[in-house]
Each structure stands twice: as C-alpha cells, then as structure tokens.
Design a protein around this motif. Structure first.
Motif, short mmCIF file in Angstrom:
data_model
loop_
_atom_site.label_atom_id
_atom_site.label_comp_id
_atom_site.label_asym_id
_atom_site.label_seq_id
_atom_site.Cartn_x
_atom_site.Cartn_y
_atom_site.Cartn_z
N MET A 1 0.37 -1.05 0.01
CA MET A 1 -0.08 0.53 -0.50
C MET A 1 1.12 1.05 -0.33
SD MET A 1 -2.79 1.23 1.90
CE MET A 1 -4.15 1.68 1.27
N LEU A 2 0.44 2.01 -1.23
CA LEU A 2 1.47 3.15 -0.95
C LEU A 2 0.96 4.64 -0.32
CD1 LEU A 2 3.76 4.15 -2.25
CD2 LEU A 2 2.29 4.97 -4.55
N TYR A 3 1.60 5.33 0.42
CA TYR A 3 0.92 6.04 1.42
C TYR A 3 1.43 7.73 0.70
CZ TYR A 3 -1.67 3.17 4.89
OH TYR A 3 -1.74 2.33 5.19
N SER A 4 0.84 8.68 0.35
CA SER A 4 1.65 9.73 0.20
C SER A 4 2.08 10.81 1.75
CB SER A 4 0.03 10.97 -0.01
OG SER A 4 -0.16 11.23 1.16
N ALA A 5 2.74 12.10 1.46
CA ALA A 5 3.91 11.85 2.32
C ALA A 5 2.09 13.17 3.36
CB ALA A 5 4.25 13.54 1.68
N ASN A 6 1.47 13.05 2.72
CA ASN A 6 0.04 13.88 3.96
C ASN A 6 -0.30 12.64 4.19
OD1 ASN A 6 -1.37 16.44 4.35
ND2 ASN A 6 -2.98 14.82 3.09
N ASP A 7 -0.55 11.50 4.64
CA ASP A 7 -0.69 10.44 5.23
C ASP A 7 0.16 10.22 5.92
OD1 ASP A 7 -3.07 10.52 3.54
OD2 ASP A 7 -2.60 8.93 2.43
N LEU A 8 1.52 10.23 5.42
CA LEU A 8 2.56 9.53 6.74
C LEU A 8 2.75 10.86 7.92
CD1 LEU A 8 5.28 8.92 3.90
CD2 LEU A 8 3.41 7.01 5.47
N SER A 9 2.58 11.61 6.85
CA SER A 9 2.53 13.29 8.15
C SER A 9 1.70 13.28 9.34
CB SER A 9 2.31 14.31 6.96
OG SER A 9 2.80 15.56 8.03
N GLN B 1 7.29 5.85 3.87
CA GLN B 1 6.74 4.24 3.60
C GLN B 1 7.66 3.44 3.34
OE1 GLN B 1 3.66 4.90 1.35
NE2 GLN B 1 4.28 2.59 1.30
N ASN B 2 9.19 3.32 3.60
CA ASN B 2 9.94 2.49 3.18
C ASN B 2 9.46 1.12 4.79
OD1 ASN B 2 11.04 2.36 1.16
ND2 ASN B 2 12.89 3.76 1.93
N GLN B 3 9.43 1.91 5.79
CA GLN B 3 9.41 1.26 6.73
C GLN B 3 7.88 0.84 7.07
OE1 GLN B 3 9.70 5.02 10.10
NE2 GLN B 3 10.98 3.93 10.89
N LEU C 1 4.87 -4.80 7.38
CA LEU C 1 4.27 -5.40 6.23
C LEU C 1 4.58 -7.00 5.46
CD1 LEU C 1 2.40 -2.84 3.17
CD2 LEU C 1 1.71 -3.67 5.88
N THR C 2 6.11 -6.62 5.27
CA THR C 2 6.29 -7.95 4.78
C THR C 2 6.48 -8.49 6.00
OG1 THR C 2 8.86 -7.80 5.90
CG2 THR C 2 7.58 -6.66 3.61
N LEU C 3 6.59 -8.31 7.57
CA LEU C 3 6.37 -9.26 8.48
C LEU C 3 5.35 -9.77 8.51
CD1 LEU C 3 8.73 -6.62 10.81
CD2 LEU C 3 9.49 -8.67 9.56
#
Length: 124
Positions: free
Chosen positions: A1-9, A21-23, A28-30
C-alpha cells in the motif's frame, strides 16, 4: 500500500512515531495477509481518533478510548518488531547482522505466512 506524504505526516502526528513508506513496507513483509489488513485499519483508526480529538484539546472521547489504546499497542508492537530487524555490528570488525536473540524472537512471534519467512533472513 502506497501512502502520500500527507498521509505519512498524519500517521506520524497521530502515533508520535517517525513513519516512512519504507518502514511501512517493511512492516507489511512481517505480516500475514490478515495482519496486514488489520494493521492498515489500525493506522486509519489512529489517525481518525487523533484528528477527532483535536477540537477537544487532544482529549480522546470516551467512546474511542478503549479502541485508541488497542490500536496504539498493536502499531507499537509492529514498529518494535521492525526495530529488531536492524542489523547490528558484532565486535570491532564483524559484519552487520541481525542478532541471534532478535531472530529467535521474530521467528517465534511472526506468522508462518509472513513474506519475510520466505526470504530466509530469520534462519538461525
């Protein structure tokens, strides 16, 4: 799932955890597919409850208090698992690797369906 910079903020403000996003991709791989679905829902809930509390000077409404505690704990657990995956250097000249204790803990805690299991990185 890809989050925008606003979502991450927004997630970062709600959780108090520096989130990238990398975190999220690593977390998600765990997870098994069911855990991934729950984690994404937890992120949505924590942002909703946090933003709902802003007009009340940051006080979480009584109706959300129990859910707030639950989702914060689950999110915190996944980020703590992620921190266990950080390779550490063994000795002065040793190569960086995931510590044995962290591999043991993760191999017992993570679902057999987790994608990271297929990589062999947790093999002891």
């Amino acid at each position: 799932m890809l989050y925008s910079a606003n979502d991450l903020s927004r997630i970062q403000k709600a959780t108090g955890i520096k989130v990238g996003q990398n975190q999220i991709n690593s977390i998600l791989t765990l997870q098994s597919p069911e855990q991934t679905e729950q984690f994404i829902e937890d992120l949505q809930k924590v942002v909703f409850i946090y933003e709902d509390s802003l007009p009340a000077d940051g006080r979480v409404q009584d109706q959300y208090a129990e859910e707030w505690g639950r989702v914060c704990k689950r999110i915190g657990i996944w980020f703590s698992y992620l921190s266990l995956l950080e390779p550490k250097r063994r000795g002065w000249f040793g190569k960086k690797e995931i510590p044995f204790a962290a591999k043991m803990m993760l191999s017992r805690a993570l679902s057999p369906d987790a994608p990271i299991r297929k990589t062999g990185i947790l093999e002891i």
